[in-house]
Write a protein that holds these residues in place. Structure first.
Motif, short mmCIF file in Angstrom:
data_model
loop_
_atom_site.label_atom_id
_atom_site.label_comp_id
_atom_site.label_asym_id
_atom_site.label_seq_id
_atom_site.Cartn_x
_atom_site.Cartn_y
_atom_site.Cartn_z
N HIS A 1 -11.25 7.25 -0.49
CA HIS A 1 -11.64 6.18 0.43
C HIS A 1 -11.28 4.78 -0.07
O HIS A 1 -11.40 3.82 0.68
N THR B 1 -9.50 1.49 -0.68
CA THR B 1 -8.40 0.81 0.00
C THR B 1 -8.02 -0.51 -0.66
O THR B 1 -6.95 -1.05 -0.37
N ARG C 1 0.48 4.27 -2.66
CA ARG C 1 0.27 5.66 -2.24
C ARG C 1 1.27 6.58 -2.92
O ARG C 1 0.92 7.66 -3.40
N PRO D 1 0.80 -1.23 0.00
CA PRO D 1 0.00 0.00 0.00
C PRO D 1 0.83 1.28 0.00
O PRO D 1 0.43 2.28 -0.60
#
Length: 153
Positions: A86, A88, A43, A39
């Motif tokens: 939002h 994920t 990002r 993640p």
């Protein structure tokens, strides 16, 4: 005879220089498709894509002759990114990154019409609020209908 040849060569040179200015180089913004391993890498890639869009805002306004400022384009870009804040799921993020990079490449290579840029990029696509009568005329009133499985009587 000599003057005609010079004029012909000048016209040909002008035509060639005009063609090279108008030609887009498809590989200019092309990148190899990558998949983020974690993640934090995803990002970082999202932030890089956002920065690329923000840096391209003045160029987009200039290329398409848009009647808006680069600051407004940056604002709209930020809104588009905020809509998906939002998310994920790693696979969904990868798809959004791919689509975002593709949109950037198509926009900067002038593969879109100005109307596409104005309509897709700069126009909000939220559904406007409808009054009770508008819902009634459509035959729908979602706010007052309770699903049978809700258990509320």
């Amino acid at each position: 005879m000599r003057l005609c040849q010079q004029l012909f060569l000048l016209q040909r040179r002008d035509r060639i220089s005009t063609q090279t200015q108008m030609t887009t180089i498809p590989s200019r913004l092309a990148q190899v498709t990558r998949i983020s391993s974690n993640p934090s890498e995803a990002r970082t890639r999202v932030i890089d894509l956002y920065r690329a869009w923000v840096r391209a805002a003045p160029e987009i306004v200039e290329l398409y002759g848009l009647p808006v400022t680069p600051a407004y384009v940056r604002h709209c870009i930020r809104q588009k990114f905020e809509v998906n804040r939002h998310v994920t799921d790693q696979r969904a993020i990868e798809v959004l990154l791919l689509k975002g990079r593709q949109e950037l490449q198509e926009t900067l290579n002038i593969w879109k019409q100005p109307d596409h840029v104005m309509g897709i990029l700069l126009q909000p696509n939220e559904r406007p609020q409808r009054s009770f009568l508008q819902k009634f005329y459509e035959g729908k009133d979602e706010d007052s209908v309770r699903p049978a499985a809700s258990g509320v009587v």
